[in-house]
Scaffold this active site. Structure first.
Site, PDB file in Angstrom:
ATOM      1  N   GLU A  65       0.862  -1.179   0.000  1.00 51.04           N
ATOM      2  CA  GLU A  65       0.000   0.000   0.000  1.00 51.04           C
ATOM      3  C   GLU A  65       0.897   1.227   0.000  1.00 51.04           C
ATOM      4  O   GLU A  65       1.656   1.447   0.928  1.00 51.04           O
ATOM      5  CB  GLU A  65      -0.908  -0.047   1.238  1.00 51.04           C
ATOM      6  CG  GLU A  65      -1.985   0.990   1.263  1.00 51.04           C
ATOM      7  CD  GLU A  65      -2.916   0.939   0.036  1.00 51.04           C
ATOM      8  OE1 GLU A  65      -3.008  -0.112  -0.620  1.00 51.04           O
ATOM      9  OE2 GLU A  65      -3.514   1.978  -0.271  1.00 51.04           O
TER      10      GLU A  65
ATOM     11  N   GLU B 153      -0.654   9.448  -5.930  1.00 50.86           N
ATOM     12  CA  GLU B 153       0.448   8.485  -5.834  1.00 50.86           C
ATOM     13  C   GLU B 153       0.771   7.843  -7.184  1.00 50.86           C
ATOM     14  O   GLU B 153       1.924   7.521  -7.456  1.00 50.86           O
ATOM     15  CB  GLU B 153       0.111   7.428  -4.771  1.00 50.86           C
ATOM     16  CG  GLU B 153       0.181   8.010  -3.359  1.00 50.86           C
ATOM     17  CD  GLU B 153      -0.858   7.446  -2.408  1.00 50.86           C
ATOM     18  OE1 GLU B 153      -1.470   6.421  -2.725  1.00 50.86           O
ATOM     19  OE2 GLU B 153      -1.096   8.065  -1.351  1.00 50.86           O
TER      20      GLU B 153
ATOM     21  N   ASP C  45      -6.744   3.037   2.676  1.00 50.83           N
ATOM     22  CA  ASP C  45      -6.167   1.780   3.187  1.00 50.83           C
ATOM     23  C   ASP C  45      -7.259   0.719   3.297  1.00 50.83           C
ATOM     24  O   ASP C  45      -7.042  -0.462   3.007  1.00 50.83           O
ATOM     25  CB  ASP C  45      -5.550   1.992   4.579  1.00 50.83           C
ATOM     26  CG  ASP C  45      -4.556   3.136   4.593  1.00 50.83           C
ATOM     27  OD1 ASP C  45      -3.965   3.410   3.536  1.00 50.83           O
ATOM     28  OD2 ASP C  45      -4.394   3.769   5.654  1.00 50.83           O
TER      29      ASP C  45
HETATM   30  P1  ADP Z   1      -5.861   7.537   3.048  1.00 49.69           P
HETATM   31  O1  ADP Z   1      -4.375   7.500   2.824  1.00 49.69           O
HETATM   32  O2  ADP Z   1      -6.254   8.379   4.206  1.00 49.69           O
HETATM   33  O3  ADP Z   1      -6.447   6.192   3.128  1.00 49.69           O
HETATM   34  P2  ADP Z   1      -6.269   8.054   0.255  1.00 49.69           P
HETATM   35  O4  ADP Z   1      -6.065   9.325  -0.466  1.00 49.69           O
HETATM   36  O5  ADP Z   1      -5.284   6.977   0.004  1.00 49.69           O
HETATM   37  O6  ADP Z   1      -6.427   8.343   1.795  1.00 49.69           O
HETATM   38  O7  ADP Z   1      -7.717   7.468  -0.107  1.00 49.69           O
HETATM   39  C1  ADP Z   1      -8.859   8.179   0.003  1.00 49.69           C
HETATM   40  C2  ADP Z   1      -9.962   7.394  -0.717  1.00 49.69           C
HETATM   41  O8  ADP Z   1     -11.076   7.309   0.140  1.00 49.69           O
HETATM   42  C3  ADP Z   1     -10.450   8.073  -1.981  1.00 49.69           C
HETATM   43  O9  ADP Z   1      -9.719   7.626  -3.105  1.00 49.69           O
HETATM   44  C4  ADP Z   1     -11.914   7.638  -2.055  1.00 49.69           C
HETATM   45  O10 ADP Z   1     -12.021   6.472  -2.842  1.00 49.69           O
HETATM   46  C5  ADP Z   1     -12.265   7.297  -0.607  1.00 49.69           C
HETATM   47  N1  ADP Z   1     -13.161   8.290  -0.005  1.00 49.69           N
HETATM   48  C6  ADP Z   1     -12.868   9.539   0.382  1.00 49.69           C
HETATM   49  N2  ADP Z   1     -13.953  10.168   0.881  1.00 49.69           N
HETATM   50  C7  ADP Z   1     -14.980   9.291   0.815  1.00 49.69           C
HETATM   51  C8  ADP Z   1     -16.371   9.337   1.164  1.00 49.69           C
HETATM   52  N3  ADP Z   1     -16.911  10.425   1.682  1.00 49.69           N
HETATM   53  N4  ADP Z   1     -17.123   8.225   0.947  1.00 49.69           N
HETATM   54  C9  ADP Z   1     -16.568   7.107   0.423  1.00 49.69           C
HETATM   55  N5  ADP Z   1     -15.265   7.014   0.055  1.00 49.69           N
HETATM   56  C10 ADP Z   1     -14.474   8.077   0.248  1.00 49.69           C
END
Ligand code: ADP
Length: 511
Positions: free
Chosen positions: A281, A312, A470
């Site tokens: 990841e 990324e 994640d």
């Molecule tokens: P993190 O590193 O905190 O896990 P990422 O940028 O890798 O964050 O991933 C965020 C992902 O979460 C987005 O690509 C999207 O698919 C999902 N996401 C963000 N906000 C929402 C929401 N309100 N409802 C559902 N999925 C969400």
């Protein structure tokens, strides 16, 4: 694309994978966990912080774009940069005094489990897998308290020269500090007025201040490495935290030492479990040398699956010499989804991967090497399962279990996601990557790869956004492994043994 159809597919996928999860023996998760101190910034908090600094000095610092937090002014500069664009960012700090300054001058609302491996471990434990083995090199007593209190969650410990598996609360290292990260969340619509800089925050997002204490080393304890065979059978390993590797350490060690160690651990896990599939990841890695080394030396040719978000993908392409494609991905625009798909395909090829899963707000794309043992419907179900878990995480800030996740099936599929995918249709059908029918199923057939894509569920007012990515990646990877295992047992609905009446939906692709 039919909204109702995708709702039904989400339901079907959820129950299919829920059943398949019991076929898994165990998942290994390493390396990074930390404690997240969360502060949701109010306009008053921001005003208070702004008053502490000279406005000209702050503007100068904003222009310098600090890549590391060395003093409090850097925090505010990065905060303004992140808020102006509504863009998530993660910045490291190697200065312990920053933590005390923040406690004194701002304080936090609450604390919870953080770090990719920590979040993923808790998720998998709550999905009731038989065994989840976490490994965190800096497991302190305080940190251990943030792991789910479930019997299936174990951590290796050396007792009388032997490796035993115990709950983290019984396996922590005494006399070790904790890694505490600060997460500053902010909301859309907040008005920021500082000097010449005046703007309204365009979207909810956050800035993460990642603490990197001197003692933090991404490595596996020698005794644990030597006794890895005692972990028992494993189906998959989810590895993360490589971004913590530094170019140079105070004691003369360099990144090569830690990269070498990481590679050895991967090779040993694979040698002990020949069927093991490994997922990495990714997260943002500021240092280009470290980013490139992780991709080329740890991931390429050794890892099966990679999970990442749009930024990324662009960053990875950039250090792999694909600047133009990287720019097209980051620029987004109308053709953003096409660039994203092409970028994922480039990563699959350049890093010799089996699977690249990109998650965006509203849709996910997973690019697959030809010859993968699971059919496209299985891969699609794995993504849909992940979408339901993401909705749960967004709704409640955590995933408590399968029952709670089942309830989030009611969160609607994103209309915006469906729209974005419509833009992708012309490209795919025009290039003969699939027929219109195949596109409606979410299937793409490239020359040297295949792909699945799904619109995902999006919570309009999420309780929290940290760690959803994640959750998506780990949920989809684990769902995929579960279906593969179920198929091996001849019990899967789409197992090759039951292929007699194959329809387009269950078509198994081959090399
Ligand atoms: P993190 O590193 O905190 O896990 P990422 O940028 O890798 O964050 O991933 C965020 C992902 O979460 C987005 O690509 C999207 O698919 C999902 N996401 C963000 N906000 C929402 C929401 N309100 N409802 C559902 N999925 C969400």
């Amino acid at each position: 694309m039919e909204f109702e159809e995708w709702e039904l597919r989400h339901k079907e996928a959820f129950f299919e994978i829920k059943e398949a999860l019991s076929y898994l023996e165990g998942i290994f998760v390493a390396y990074n966990s930390n404690i997240d101190a969360i502060k949701h910034l109010t306009p008053e908090d921001l005003c208070h912080l702004l008053e502490l600094f000279d406005q000209d000095a702050l503007q100068e610092r904003v222009e310098l774009y600090p890549r590391e937090i060395k003093e409090p002014l850097d925090i505010l500069a990065r905060l303004l940069l992140s808020m102006r664009e509504g863009k998530a960012a993660e910045v490291p700090t190697y200065t312990p005094e920053i933590h005390s300054w923040l406690k004194e001058n701002l304080g936090f609302d609450y604390a919870r489990m953080g770090g990719q491996a920590g979040i993923i471990t808790n998720l998998l434990a709550r999905l009731e897998l038989k065994k989840v083995v976490a490994y965190v090199p800096w497991l302190s007593e305080e940190q251990a308290g943030y792991f789910a209190n479930t019997k299936n969650l174990l951590h290796p410990k050396i007792e009388r020269g032997k490796l035993v598996l115990k709950h983290p609360k019984e396996a922590f290292k005494p006399n070790i500090g904790s890694k505490v990260n600060w997460i500053f969340e902010y909301s859309k619509g907040m008005l920021v007025d500082c000097g010449t800089d005046k703007f309204t925050v365009p979207r909810d997002n956050r800035l993460i201040l990642s603490s990197r204490p001197k003692w933090l080393r991404l490595e596996m304890d020698q005794q644990i490495y030597a006794a890895l065979d005692s972990l028992g059978p494993l189906d998959g390993a989810i590895l993360s935290g490589y971004q913590m590797i530094k170019e140079e350490y105070e004691d003369g060690a360099t990144y090569s030492d830690y990269v070498g160690n990481s590679v050895k651990a991967i090779e040993k896990l694979k040698a002990l479990n020949p069927g093991l599939r490994l997922h990495v990841e990714l997260t943002s890695i500021q240092n280009r040398l470290i980013r490139k080394t992780i991709l080329k030396e740890i991931i390429a040719g050794r890892i099966h699956s990679l999970g990442l978000d749009t930024v990324e993908v662009a960053n990875a392409l950039n250090v792999l010499g694909e600047e133009e494609l990287s720019y097209a991905v980051i620029k987004k625009g109308e053709n953003g989804i096409i660039a994203l798909y092409q970028g994922a395909v480039r990563l699959l090829q350049a890093l010799a991967l089996e699977r690249v899963h990109v998650h965006c707000l509203g849709f996910y794309i997973c690019v697959l090497a030809k010859g993968h043992p699971l059919n496209l419907k299985g891969h699609r179900n794995a993504l849909l399962f992940a979408s339901t878990l993401a909705a749960t995480k967004a709704l409640h800030g955590k995933v408590e279990g399968l029952l709670e996740s089942e309830a989030s099936l009611k969160v609607p599929v994103s209309e915006k996601g469906l729209e974005d995918l419509e833009n992708f249709k012309l490209y795919c059908v025009g290039r003969k990557l699939c027929t219109l029918d195949e596109f409606e199923y979410g299937y793409v057939y490239g020359r040297d790869h295949n792909a699945v894509f799904v619109p995902s569920k999006v919570v309009s007012e999420p309780k929290a956004t940290v760690g959803i990515g994640d959750t998506i990646s780990a949920g989809a990877f684990t769902g995929m492994l579960a279906l593969m295992k179920q198929n091996l047992a001849g019990k899967g609905k789409n197992s090759k043994r039951k292929e007699g009446s194959q329809t387009l939906e269950t078509r198994v692709f081959s090399a």
